[in-house]
Design a protein around this motif. Structure first.
Motif, PDB file in Angstrom:
ATOM      1  N   GLY A  77       0.798  -1.220   0.000  1.00 39.91           N
ATOM      2  CA  GLY A  77       0.000   0.000   0.000  1.00 39.91           C
ATOM      3  C   GLY A  77       0.829   1.267   0.000  1.00 39.91           C
ATOM      4  O   GLY A  77       0.305   2.349   0.255  1.00 39.91           O
ATOM      5  N   LEU A  80      -0.369   3.828  -2.533  1.00 43.54           N
ATOM      6  CA  LEU A  80      -1.642   4.367  -2.059  1.00 43.54           C
ATOM      7  C   LEU A  80      -1.421   5.314  -0.884  1.00 43.54           C
ATOM      8  O   LEU A  80      -2.157   6.287  -0.720  1.00 43.54           O
ATOM      9  CB  LEU A  80      -2.580   3.226  -1.649  1.00 43.54           C
ATOM     10  CG  LEU A  80      -3.084   2.328  -2.777  1.00 43.54           C
ATOM     11  CD1 LEU A  80      -3.931   1.185  -2.212  1.00 43.54           C
ATOM     12  CD2 LEU A  80      -3.904   3.130  -3.786  1.00 43.54           C
ATOM     13  N   PRO A 173      -3.657   4.116   4.316  1.00 45.85           N
ATOM     14  CA  PRO A 173      -3.448   2.716   3.922  1.00 45.85           C
ATOM     15  C   PRO A 173      -2.723   1.865   4.958  1.00 45.85           C
ATOM     16  O   PRO A 173      -3.056   0.696   5.150  1.00 45.85           O
ATOM     17  CB  PRO A 173      -2.639   2.846   2.630  1.00 45.85           C
ATOM     18  CG  PRO A 173      -3.119   4.127   2.039  1.00 45.85           C
ATOM     19  CD  PRO A 173      -3.313   5.041   3.214  1.00 45.85           C
ATOM     20  N   GLU A 177      -4.456  -1.369   6.646  1.00 48.82           N
ATOM     21  CA  GLU A 177      -3.884  -2.710   6.603  1.00 48.82           C
ATOM     22  C   GLU A 177      -3.908  -3.369   7.978  1.00 48.82           C
ATOM     23  O   GLU A 177      -4.260  -4.542   8.112  1.00 48.82           O
ATOM     24  CB  GLU A 177      -2.447  -2.651   6.089  1.00 48.82           C
ATOM     25  CG  GLU A 177      -1.775  -4.017   5.978  1.00 48.82           C
ATOM     26  CD  GLU A 177      -0.376  -3.951   5.423  1.00 48.82           C
ATOM     27  OE1 GLU A 177       0.242  -5.025   5.248  1.00 48.82           O
ATOM     28  OE2 GLU A 177       0.098  -2.836   5.146  1.00 48.82           O
ATOM     29  N   GLN A 212      -1.094  -8.545   0.852  1.00 51.18           N
ATOM     30  CA  GLN A 212      -1.163  -7.615  -0.267  1.00 51.18           C
ATOM     31  C   GLN A 212      -2.577  -7.404  -0.776  1.00 51.18           C
ATOM     32  O   GLN A 212      -2.842  -6.446  -1.510  1.00 51.18           O
ATOM     33  CB  GLN A 212      -0.278  -8.092  -1.433  1.00 51.18           C
ATOM     34  CG  GLN A 212      -0.804  -9.292  -2.200  1.00 51.18           C
ATOM     35  CD  GLN A 212      -0.243 -10.593  -1.702  1.00 51.18           C
ATOM     36  OE1 GLN A 212       0.121 -10.679  -0.526  1.00 51.18           O
ATOM     37  NE2 GLN A 212      -0.124 -11.582  -2.571  1.00 51.18           N
ATOM     38  N   THR A 215      -4.929  -3.963  -0.394  1.00 53.64           N
ATOM     39  CA  THR A 215      -4.951  -2.827  -1.312  1.00 53.64           C
ATOM     40  C   THR A 215      -6.174  -2.863  -2.234  1.00 53.64           C
ATOM     41  O   THR A 215      -6.631  -1.831  -2.704  1.00 53.64           O
ATOM     42  CB  THR A 215      -3.672  -2.788  -2.174  1.00 53.64           C
ATOM     43  OG1 THR A 215      -3.584  -3.987  -2.954  1.00 53.64           O
ATOM     44  CG2 THR A 215      -2.436  -2.670  -1.305  1.00 53.64           C
ATOM     45  N   TRP A 218      -9.158  -1.151  -0.316  1.00 52.57           N
ATOM     46  CA  TRP A 218      -9.010   0.199   0.225  1.00 52.57           C
ATOM     47  C   TRP A 218      -9.939   1.221  -0.401  1.00 52.57           C
ATOM     48  O   TRP A 218     -10.644   1.947   0.315  1.00 52.57           O
ATOM     49  CB  TRP A 218      -7.551   0.650   0.067  1.00 52.57           C
ATOM     50  CG  TRP A 218      -7.273   1.978   0.691  1.00 52.57           C
ATOM     51  CD1 TRP A 218      -7.217   2.283   2.024  1.00 52.57           C
ATOM     52  CD2 TRP A 218      -6.990   3.205   0.014  1.00 52.57           C
ATOM     53  NE1 TRP A 218      -6.915   3.595   2.222  1.00 52.57           N
ATOM     54  CE2 TRP A 218      -6.767   4.198   0.996  1.00 52.57           C
ATOM     55  CE3 TRP A 218      -6.891   3.554  -1.339  1.00 52.57           C
ATOM     56  CZ2 TRP A 218      -6.468   5.520   0.673  1.00 52.57           C
ATOM     57  CZ3 TRP A 218      -6.584   4.878  -1.655  1.00 52.57           C
ATOM     58  CH2 TRP A 218      -6.383   5.831  -0.660  1.00 52.57           C
TER      59      TRP A 218
END
Length: 224
Positions: A77, A80, A173, A177, A212, A215, A218
């Motif tokens: 991320g 982002l 981000p 997460e 992963q 993402t 998001w």
């Protein structure tokens, strides 16, 4: 697969250099240079130089600016995070676009689709089309090729154009997460205890937004 990644990136730069795609006339309209912030993951010096040369060859249409380089090829991320930080500090910017040259794949699925050039070209063109970029007031704050609400809110290819007003209201981000990891862990425990279950989708890392895959979740996680 670095050669495929470079070809996918070149395809996207070619689309960006053409300008905004007009859906009705099916033609491109170039108004001003496009500012491209990019990151490179797992690239060699040769790959980095190749990208710089591609950008230099299109300097009249594109203004490329390298953000960061990473040794790991695993999507994260970080890009982002830069996007969120940019929108939080530049609220006057009306539209930002997020592109990736690595297509998301279904958990446990075939990896051959990761750098599918026709799909990458189509998703990039849609995100940079006049339908996504033009001003629409409050009627459209995030736009992409296709939006799906199942198995979670996401855009096809994980590429989108959004207003900074929309982006800055999302969680950072990195925080997102951490939250997704906790929620996924709780969900797995509840499933083992048979407190919850699902017949429509499997409980896999993609569905739960682990690692992963967070993402992909998001952009569709807006609080409102």
């Amino acid at each position: 697969r670095k050669k495929e990644a470079m070809m996918a990136f070149k395809t996207q730069l070619d689309v960006l250099a053409l300008g905004s795609y007009d859906i009705r006339s099916r033609s491109y309209v170039h108004k001003r240079p496009v500012i491209v912030y990019y990151t490179i993951a797992g690239g060699t010096k040769a790959n980095i130089d190749y990208v710089k040369n591609m950008c230099r060859s299109k300097r009249k249409q594109l203004d490329c600016r390298l953000l960061e380089e990473f040794d790991s090829v695993t999507p994260s991320g970080t890009t982002l995070q830069n996007l969120h930080r940019f929108c939080s500090s530049r609220p006057e910017v009306r539209r930002v676009s997020y592109l990736t040259n690595l297509l998301p794949r279904r958990y446990g699925g075939n990896r051959t689709e990761a750098f599918a050039i026709p799909k990458i070209r189509a998703y990039t063109t849609a995100v940079m089309s006049n339908m996504c970029l033009k001003e629409r007031g409050d009627s459209c704050n995030v736009c992409g090729t296709e939006f799906y609400s199942l198995p979670f809110n996401h855009f096809r290819g994980n590429m989108f154009t959004a207003t900074c007003e929309y982006v800055k209201r999302l969680r950072e981000p990195a925080d997102f997460e951490e939250i997704m990891e906790k929620v996924a862990g709780d969900a797995l425990v509840w499933k083992l205890r048979k407190m919850i279950g699902t017949n429509l989708f499997d409980f896999d890392p993609e569905l739960l937004g682990l690692s992963q895959y967070n993402t992909l979740h998001w952009i569709g996680s807006h609080p409102n």
